[in-house]
Structures are given as structure tokens and as C-alpha cells.
Design a protein around this motif. Structure first.
Motif, short mmCIF file in Angstrom:
data_model
loop_
_atom_site.label_atom_id
_atom_site.label_comp_id
_atom_site.label_asym_id
_atom_site.label_seq_id
_atom_site.Cartn_x
_atom_site.Cartn_y
_atom_site.Cartn_z
N VAL A 266 0.86 -1.18 0.00
CA VAL A 266 0.00 0.00 0.00
C VAL A 266 0.90 1.23 0.00
CG1 VAL A 266 -1.80 1.28 1.20
CG2 VAL A 266 -1.78 -1.23 1.31
N MET A 267 0.77 2.04 -1.04
CA MET A 267 1.58 3.26 -1.16
C MET A 267 0.71 4.47 -0.88
SD MET A 267 4.62 4.39 -1.77
CE MET A 267 5.41 2.94 -2.52
N GLY A 268 0.86 5.05 0.31
CA GLY A 268 0.07 6.21 0.69
C GLY A 268 0.84 7.49 0.45
N ILE A 269 0.21 8.45 -0.21
CA ILE A 269 0.86 9.72 -0.54
C ILE A 269 -0.04 10.88 -0.11
CG2 ILE A 269 1.72 11.19 -2.41
CD1 ILE A 269 2.27 8.63 -4.02
N GLY A 270 0.53 11.78 0.67
CA GLY A 270 -0.20 12.97 1.10
C GLY A 270 0.56 14.23 0.70
N ILE A 271 -0.10 15.11 -0.04
CA ILE A 271 0.56 16.33 -0.52
C ILE A 271 -0.24 17.55 -0.08
CG2 ILE A 271 1.47 17.57 -2.52
CD1 ILE A 271 1.42 14.95 -4.08
N ASN A 272 0.42 18.50 0.57
CA ASN A 272 -0.21 19.77 0.92
C ASN A 272 -0.22 20.65 -0.33
OD1 ASN A 272 -0.33 18.97 3.65
ND2 ASN A 272 1.71 19.78 4.05
N VAL A 273 -1.35 20.71 -0.99
CA VAL A 273 -1.42 21.43 -2.26
C VAL A 273 -1.85 22.88 -2.05
CG1 VAL A 273 -2.36 21.47 -4.60
CG2 VAL A 273 -1.94 19.28 -3.46
N ASN A 274 -3.10 23.08 -1.63
CA ASN A 274 -3.62 24.44 -1.49
C ASN A 274 -3.91 24.84 -0.04
OD1 ASN A 274 -3.56 25.05 -4.29
ND2 ASN A 274 -5.42 23.83 -4.57
N THR A 275 -3.25 24.18 0.90
CA THR A 275 -3.38 24.53 2.31
C THR A 275 -2.87 25.96 2.52
OG1 THR A 275 -2.86 22.22 2.78
CG2 THR A 275 -2.92 23.73 4.66
N GLU A 276 -3.65 26.75 3.26
CA GLU A 276 -3.28 28.15 3.46
C GLU A 276 -2.73 28.44 4.85
OE1 GLU A 276 -6.69 30.44 2.37
OE2 GLU A 276 -6.30 30.23 0.23
N CYS A 277 -2.99 27.55 5.81
CA CYS A 277 -2.45 27.77 7.15
C CYS A 277 -2.26 26.43 7.85
CB CYS A 277 -3.38 28.66 7.97
SG CYS A 277 -5.04 28.01 8.19
N PHE A 278 -1.36 26.43 8.81
CA PHE A 278 -1.05 25.24 9.58
C PHE A 278 -1.13 25.56 11.07
CE2 PHE A 278 0.99 24.54 5.50
CZ PHE A 278 0.75 23.19 5.25
N SER A 279 -1.25 24.52 11.86
CA SER A 279 -1.30 24.69 13.31
C SER A 279 0.05 25.20 13.81
CB SER A 279 -1.63 23.36 13.99
OG SER A 279 -0.57 22.43 13.78
N SER B 217 -3.12 29.09 -6.48
CA SER B 217 -3.69 27.75 -6.34
C SER B 217 -3.15 26.81 -7.42
CB SER B 217 -5.22 27.81 -6.44
OG SER B 217 -5.77 28.51 -5.34
N ILE B 218 -3.02 25.56 -7.05
CA ILE B 218 -2.52 24.52 -7.95
C ILE B 218 -3.64 23.52 -8.20
CG2 ILE B 218 -0.77 22.73 -8.25
CD1 ILE B 218 0.39 25.56 -8.05
N SER B 219 -3.77 23.05 -9.43
CA SER B 219 -4.78 22.04 -9.76
C SER B 219 -4.42 20.71 -9.12
CB SER B 219 -4.91 21.87 -11.27
OG SER B 219 -5.69 20.73 -11.58
N ARG B 220 -5.22 20.28 -8.17
CA ARG B 220 -4.97 18.99 -7.53
C ARG B 220 -5.11 17.85 -8.53
NH1 ARG B 220 -8.76 18.22 -2.69
NH2 ARG B 220 -10.24 19.40 -3.95
#
Length: 321
Positions: A203-216, A233-236
Motif C-alpha cells: 500500500v503506497m500512501g501519498i499525502g501532498i499539501n497542495v492548497n493549504t493556506e495555514c497550519f497549526s 492555487s494549484i490544480s490537484r
């Protein structure tokens, strides 16, 4: 029903009356109206004009299973997609699908995860509509010892796809974190199901922060997004398709040749560990300079006393990054 109507509207590229749709599909105009409402709920912009019917406006920016599948140019990856508005984890979904006998290339994509995780059990923040949260089923024809390199190759694919789609200078932090300006923009979590001498699936899991504007507060010093770095903005959908296309090419070449060597120079080109002071967290932690990467994808770290150590697993941080 609503998917059949969507197909007709896309193919017609003009107004289609409710009566025409009803006759073509053998249902009432009320059923057509309900299906149109469902499409609107999914984000499709559909004009309804008296005496003319329904017209589908551009769906180029929509992000769902149908739109992703239509945009893909892969041969195997993503030919079957399970899209979730919300789920616990796409890795969990793919593991369940693998147990059900699904074939290689099945893709799980989520708008939001409630139990997304990174390496060492860390939580991965997955806000709705902001990133790419996906997992892919692989059934490689290789032995268990050959599979760890898949995570490096996935990192290479993501890094090159981000560079191609955004123009941003993405880097790889060994083995597979993707950074921009020293901050993490993508994490990859690989899970193996295998026996002593046989790989059942990966299982290959991939997570990409594309258009996130703020973080904790906890994350903002170490994490970023493509939108924050690019300023737009980037096209997901386009990025997801580019990642799968790149990874599919790399994956099948590696499966055929059984060697990391053909990818070594490309990987080293983007790997920021090389030439930097690093901290290796293992049973006996130590510091040194990363001087090279082996053809097996391992780090070579030189200690202060000149001893060279090959690092093939564990956590490696880059000092003063």
C-alpha cells in the motif's frame, strides 16, 4: 443515473432537454431532475433553461473520481478509483480492497481523512479541499527485500511531478519526504503485506499539501504547501495525474530491471541529505556528514573520526535545515 446523465451532457456539449434525457434513459423527468441536483451537489455547474434543457459548464477544476479518471493517462494506475468525501485513512481502504481481491493499480482518494498518519504514527493534517490524500495498491513481482526501494522511487516520482507541474524547486529528504525551502510538503507512507519469501501487496500512501493556506502552531515551522510557496492555487487533479503517470513509469521499470541504479543519479540530484551534516537516530545515535547514496538507496554517513557507516533504515534528520 447521475453518472449516465453526466456522460450525456459531456458528450453533447449543448443543451439537452429533460424529456430527451428521460426518453434516452427510460426514466421520468422527475428522476432526471433529482439526478441533476445530485450532480450540482458534487460541484458540477449545470445551467437549466426553459424550453432548452440542461447545459454542463466547464468541469475542468472539479476533483472527484470521475474527473480524475478522465484526466489520467496511465495504463494501470487509477483505472479503478474509490473516491471518499471523508474516510479514516486511504491506506486502510486500500488494505481492505486488497483483501477483497482488487487488482494492482486500484486507487483510493479522499477529500478528508480523520485518521491520516505519517511515519512513526504521527498525525497527518488533512483538511477538506486542500490536498491530495491518496493510496495506491501495488502487487509487485519482487521479493520482500526489494520493496523498501519503492518508497524512494515514489518520492522521486512526486518530486519530479511537483517540479514539472509547479516550477517549484522541490527536494527529497531521504528516504521520501518532499521539501520546499526546507519545509515538508509531502509525506509518503508505505505498508507491506508479505510472507517470508512472497509479497502479497504493498500500500503506497501519498499525502501532498497542495492548497493549504495555514497550519497549526505545531506544524507551521516544519510544513508548507504548494500554494504558499507558489503564491497561487494549484490544480490537484493535474498534479495527482502527473504523480501517477511518473510513478507508473518508474515502478514498472524498477520491477522489470530489479535495480535502483537506473534511478540513482536522478534521486541524488534532488536529495538534500548529500553533503550535509545529519543526525542518525538508531539504537546508537550518531552525527556525521552524508557523503553519498549507494546503488541500493542507502546513505553513506561519515563520522567525525572518519568512519563511514551505511544507513539503510531509521530516522535521519538534517542539522540546521
Amino acid at each position: 443515473m447521475h453518472q449516465k446523465i453526466l456522460k450525456i451532457l459531456k458528450e453533447t456539449k449543448d443543451y439537452v432537454s429533460g424529456e430527451q434525457l428521460g426518453e434516452q434513459l427510460g426514466v421520468s423527468r422527475a428522476a432526471i431532475w433529482k439526478a441533476i441536483q445530485k450532480l450540482k451537489e458534487e460541484g458540477y455547474q449545470i445551467e437549466a433553461v426553459s424550453n432548452k434543457g440542461y447545459y454542463l459548464s466547464s468541469s475542468e477544476d472539479l476533483y472527484n473520481g470521475v474527473e480524475i479518471q478522465e484526466a489520467l493517462t496511465t495504463k494501470v494506475f487509477g483505472k479503478e478509483i474509490f473516491f471518499y468525501e471523508q474516510t479514516d485513512s486511504t491506506n486502510i481502504r486500500i488494505r481492505e480492497l486488497a483483501k477483497q481481491g482488487k487488482k494492482e493499480g486500484v486507487l483510493a482518494v479522499a477529500e478528508m481523512q480523520t485518521a491520516g498518519k505519517g511515519r512513526r504514527g504521527k498525525t497527518w493534517q488533512t483538511l477538506r479541499g486542500t490536498g491530495i490524500w491518496m493510496s495506491l495498491l501495488l502487487c509487485p513481482n519482487m521479493t520482500p527485500p526489494e520493496t523498501p526501494l519503492l518508497t524512494l522511487l515514489a518520492g522521486l516520482a512526486v518530486c519530479e511531478a511537483i517540479r514539472e507541474q509547479t516550477g517549484l524547486s522541490a527536494d527529497i529528504k531521504w528516504p521520501n519526504d518532499i521539501l520546499i525551502q526546507g519545509k515538508k510538503v509531502c509525506g509518503i507512507l508505505t505498508e507491506l503485506d508479505a510472507e517470508m519469501d512472497k509479497v502479497n501487496f504493498v500500500v503506497m500512501g501519498i499525502g501532498i499539501n497542495v492548497n493549504t493556506e495555514c497550519f497549526s502552531e505545531e506544524l507551521k515551522q516544519a510544513a508548507t504547501s504548494l500554494k504558499l510557496e507558489k503564491g497561487e492555487s494549484i490544480s490537484r487533479k493535474k498534479l495527482l495525474c502527473a504523480v501517477l503517470k511518473q510513478f507508473e513509469t518508474i515502478y514498472y521499470q524498477y520491477e522489470k530491471e530489479g535495480s535502483f541504479l537506473p534511478f540513482l543519479s536522478r534521486y541524488k540530484k534532488y536529495c538534500i541529505n548529500v553533503g550535509r551534516p545529519v543526525q542518525v537516530f538508531s539504537k546508537n545515535p550518531f552525527q556525521g556528514i552524508c557523503v553519498d547514496i549507494t546503488p541500493e538507496g542507502e546513505l553513506i554517513v561519515e563520522k567525525e573520526n572518519g568512519e563511514r557507516v551505511t544507513v539503510f533504515s531509521g530516522e535521519v534528520s538534517i542539522r540546521n535545515l
